[in-house]
Write a protein that holds these residues in place. Sequence first.
Motif, mmCIF file in Angstrom:
data_model
loop_
_atom_site.group_PDB
_atom_site.id
_atom_site.type_symbol
_atom_site.label_atom_id
_atom_site.label_comp_id
_atom_site.label_asym_id
_atom_site.label_seq_id
_atom_site.Cartn_x
_atom_site.Cartn_y
_atom_site.Cartn_z
ATOM 1 N N UNK A 47 0.836 -1.211 0.000
ATOM 2 C CA UNK A 47 0.000 0.000 0.000
ATOM 3 C C UNK A 47 0.859 1.244 0.000
ATOM 4 N N UNK A 48 1.918 1.223 0.777
ATOM 5 C CA UNK A 48 2.803 2.379 0.825
ATOM 6 C C UNK A 48 3.447 2.583 -0.538
ATOM 7 N N UNK A 49 3.899 1.489 -1.098
ATOM 8 C CA UNK A 49 4.517 1.535 -2.417
ATOM 9 C C UNK A 49 3.555 2.100 -3.455
ATOM 10 N N UNK A 50 2.340 1.603 -3.431
ATOM 11 C CA UNK A 50 1.340 2.067 -4.395
ATOM 12 C C UNK A 50 1.146 3.574 -4.280
ATOM 13 N N UNK A 51 1.097 4.070 -3.052
ATOM 14 C CA UNK A 51 0.812 5.480 -2.865
ATOM 15 C C UNK A 51 2.024 6.375 -3.129
ATOM 16 N N UNK A 52 3.194 5.916 -2.718
ATOM 17 C CA UNK A 52 4.316 6.849 -2.739
ATOM 18 C C UNK A 52 5.517 6.451 -3.592
ATOM 19 N N UNK A 53 5.608 5.192 -3.969
ATOM 20 C CA UNK A 53 6.852 4.784 -4.621
ATOM 21 C C UNK A 53 6.647 4.144 -5.984
ATOM 22 N N UNK A 54 5.485 4.369 -6.576
ATOM 23 C CA UNK A 54 5.217 3.598 -7.781
ATOM 24 C C UNK A 54 5.652 4.291 -9.072
#
Lengths: 195, 989
Positions: free
Chosen positions: B280-287
Amino acid sequence: MTTETHVKDIKPGLKNLNVIFIVLETGEGRVTKTKDGHEVRTCKVADKTGSISISVWDEVGGLIQTGDIIRLTKGYASVFKGCLTLYTGRGGELLKIGEFCMVYSEVPNFSEPNPEYSNMDQMKNKTVLSDQGNILNNNSAGNDTTNGNGVNSQGSGSSTTPLQGGRAGSGVGSRANNPGGTTVNGKETRRSTKR
Amino acid sequence: MSIQCVGIVTSLTNGLSEREANDAITANVCKGPQQHEEVCLGLFALLLTEPPQAQRCYRDLTLVNRDGMNVILIKINQILMEKFLKLQDVCRTQLVWLVRELVKSGVIGADGVLMTLMKQIAGGDITSKNLWLAENVLDILLDQREWVLKSGMLIAMSVYTYLRLIVDHGTPALLVLRQKEVDLCIGLLREKFMECFIIGRDLVRLLQIVARIPEMELLWKDLLHNPQALSPQFTGLLQLLTARTSRKFLACRLTPDMETKLLFMTSRVRFGQQKRYQDWFQRQYLSTAESQSLRCDLIRYICGVVHPSNEVLSSDILPRWAIIGWLLTTCTSNVAASNAKLALFYDWLFFSPEKDSIMNIEPAILVMHHSMKPHPAITATLLDFMCRIIPHFFPPLEGQVRQGVFNSLTFIMEKRVLAHLAPLFDNPKLDRELRSMLRERFAEFCSSPSPPTEGRDEGESVSLEMDNHVLLDKEDGCYDNTEAAFSDDEEEVNNKGNKKREFRFHPIKEAVIEEPADITPYVDQLDDTMKEKVLQLQKGSDTEAHCEVMQEIVDLVLEEDFDSEQMSTLASCLAELFKGHFRGDVLPDDITEESLEESVCKPVCLVFRNLCQMQEDNSGFSVLLEMLAELYQKQPKIGYHLLYYLRASKAAMGKMSLYESFAQATALGDLHTCLMMDMKACQEDDIRLLCYLTPSIYTEFPDETLRSGELLNMIVAVIDSTQLQELMCHVMIGNLVMFRKDSVLNILIQSLEWETFEQYSAWQLFLAHSIPLETIIPILQHLKYKEHPEALSCLLLQLRREKPSGEMVKMVLSRPCHPEDQFTTSILRHWAAKHDDVLGEHIKALLIKNNNMPRKRQSLRSSSSKLAQLTLEQILEHMDNLRLNLSNTKNSFFTQTPILQALQHVQASCDEAHKMSYYDCEYEEPSSKPPKSRRKAPASSPRSRKGAVTPVSNEEESASSSASEEEDSKPKAPKRKRKGSSAVASDSD
């Protein structure tokens, strides 16, 4: 407000459930259409006591993302195809109240197929559930007026469900027309259904 | 709350003229603090939501407030920290406007609010909303420069923020913005350098990343060569680099939302449960591509700010190193990866135990330590980075950086973060070059005294005069390649790539002139007789003479009065003197009895020979083992040399088990570890020898070898196709058994992670054995379409040679249905042609069994993560694919009685709901039967695709059907039935 039920305490036939959970899997890619054109998604949700499937109808389903923390009000539980499933009841709603920051446990999954339920399922198909009109395969015309989100289907295009009208739905997006004062007072989540 | 306040304000002012309204509000405010707050918040809320009234509201606010706007400032901060993401655009615009007004009015505390606003600008985000905010805050800073210069913290924070944002604004479209940002930073840095100095060493980190920008380049010149020009108190870069960065700055580049989520992960999420949160963090901030720059901020934040309490540290909460590992492994760009590594080690470079915290350096060492097993490539790339950063960070400060890294490592040991570094630095999972580089740079931390020459280092590569034929790997060429690829953190390069370079091609070999071994530090500690013998060894050059002397030494050791405390010293001398033996190939080029016997006539082998000739209960036996164990400490290669000796020497015939005694005598203490280490060393040094040893190792130590995927991987990772073929022959001849029923499945599953050639080799070796395919069929559950093509193709070719068993059919049908994955269809088609009757019976059994089971597909579908569990749908879907595939052929598989029976069974028993939802599957099957039965289906499918497909194998069936369901369900002879149905079918059409 009434107290929240934990996922582990959800049993078939319970009504008026208030549950707070975090969304683990959305029904994306597995959208089913009912005969009268409603989209139905099955999402996997969980709280700290376990996980369960919830059946979400129409547009709201498309707005839900994994990681969303949602409060369900006036939900009910029944058995669909041998699996315990959560639904939004009449007058109930799904409201995003946060995201990410909730501890959950994926096991036990209370929606695992349970042979004990199979009989109940068949029974309910015929009797109990049809009066709520929420079983997927229910094709009796009388039930067309409500759907699984507990909202009148005729009105569902224009009436507001909390998650409608903009992704993130943390409330604000859906309140584009509201007097903006509400956005800053910290009570946003309570007020979205009514206009 | 605000709503009520708005209500109060509007009711106070409704219908009044501006003056009257003003008086009314003022009067109300005077009534008490509560009324004051209500009016202020009411005006504030109006200001945010009603742009046309904003000017007037702000004016009223400034007139009526009696607390220097404190209520408002607190409210703004609260909104910024808790709800900024949720604000509508109008409110955002108004809020920024208000902050600007507050700054213009010089309200005390406005700098704090401005800094909080700055924090909302997300790093690695170039969406228009974020750019808008960056630009607007920047404008405030530029327009109100005089005011900005009054607040030291605001200066530092602005510089830190915008130096970082510049990195994200490098695209042509953003150059105007970037230029403004550069101007701001340069201006502040040049005019107020000492205010910026309080940032600490991370200021240098940020400046380094943007050093290419011309203005920055000029600044760098001054930083390096003319520090006084920036400030008289500034003495130079080192001063800045030794200053620890304050947590305020590390934290300021994360938005409150990012901070909340990271802190939640490090304080509440249990280790092992983090996957979804990471996603989820990746999807929001690191994608996105531009978000890669955020990783550095996150890593610096975790190292410098997230310092969990001891309670959390000792719990099962997700540790910091695991998050770092995740951030490193998911990095998609090389630049970001090397910046991320630098960020991780940044506090190491100038570490001082007095000023810095162990918590800042701990994540790096722990991520290396914990990744060694699951992701050796990560550990390798980090260790490599750690070595190289010393000379490369900033050459003039190499000494200081080395000291900083040494201080870090020492402190880590002192604080017992890790008790020993040797297992990390000298681990067989690391490749040879890296290990020798680590030894070179960190000799102090590799506890075992610098083991054997790996050839690279001239200083070490000393040998005996007597041995002129010592060969030295010329590796420097290979080494450069690795260096060039260094910045890649991809596993391929560090692990697989290297491996190939190293082992698939034998390095060019070349004779080198060796210098005499230096044993002076040791030899004087020996007693006189021994010393004399050892010195003889050093002088002579004749192998035979050496052997004689060696025998005498062994005899001395075996004498009762030998002082065992000398053993270690003696071992050091011998290891040094015999260095030459351990270089170059052991195995003769032509393997003949003579050449083998000759190859085991080296002085070292005398110890082995003595051991072989001795009875195990002899007291000398353990003395010799002790001697070998000591030698092993100094020279690990002796392990595989012993294996070679036991295999090759006639004297050692049947004594392979001595190796087990040896293993137990070593510091490693157990056979498995010792064997694996030795085979690994052997693999690195001599592949031919590895192949030569393989049969006897497997034969002699089946318990250690047959279950070891690691060993098999060692072998298949380096052999070439000739060696593979030789090993296969060994297997077929009966010399070699590499797989056993009980463990083969496990090993093949492990092999799925390997390289293609490695996997094929493993399968070839497996197939050379005659283990029934049934044993390994369950591997099918692990084989994913597109991820495991090697295993799938091997298995496919094997399955086609088999007569299908119930288990096989079940496993094959259990594969998830994927439109492009033809595996199941291919094998079913083959079986349908060759073994139609058997296949039919198995499918019937499965269909009926599954049909009788409770219907659970709904949930099964949703839990896709689960390993294949057979569902009715799946069977039907696969069957349908097969049917479609067979539709152009004359194959009559679907007209067999068992199949028809089973399908009828399914059809008859499925309930209405089932039919509704799973229409397609259910009715696909019967569709291959007479169309008429389809028409009879209770509800007609909304999709009529099947109708179109129906003309299956027309010649036979085109034709349909009085064969109604009722009739079909009665068993009939297949032949008759077929005829019957075709006859009626033509009628109905």
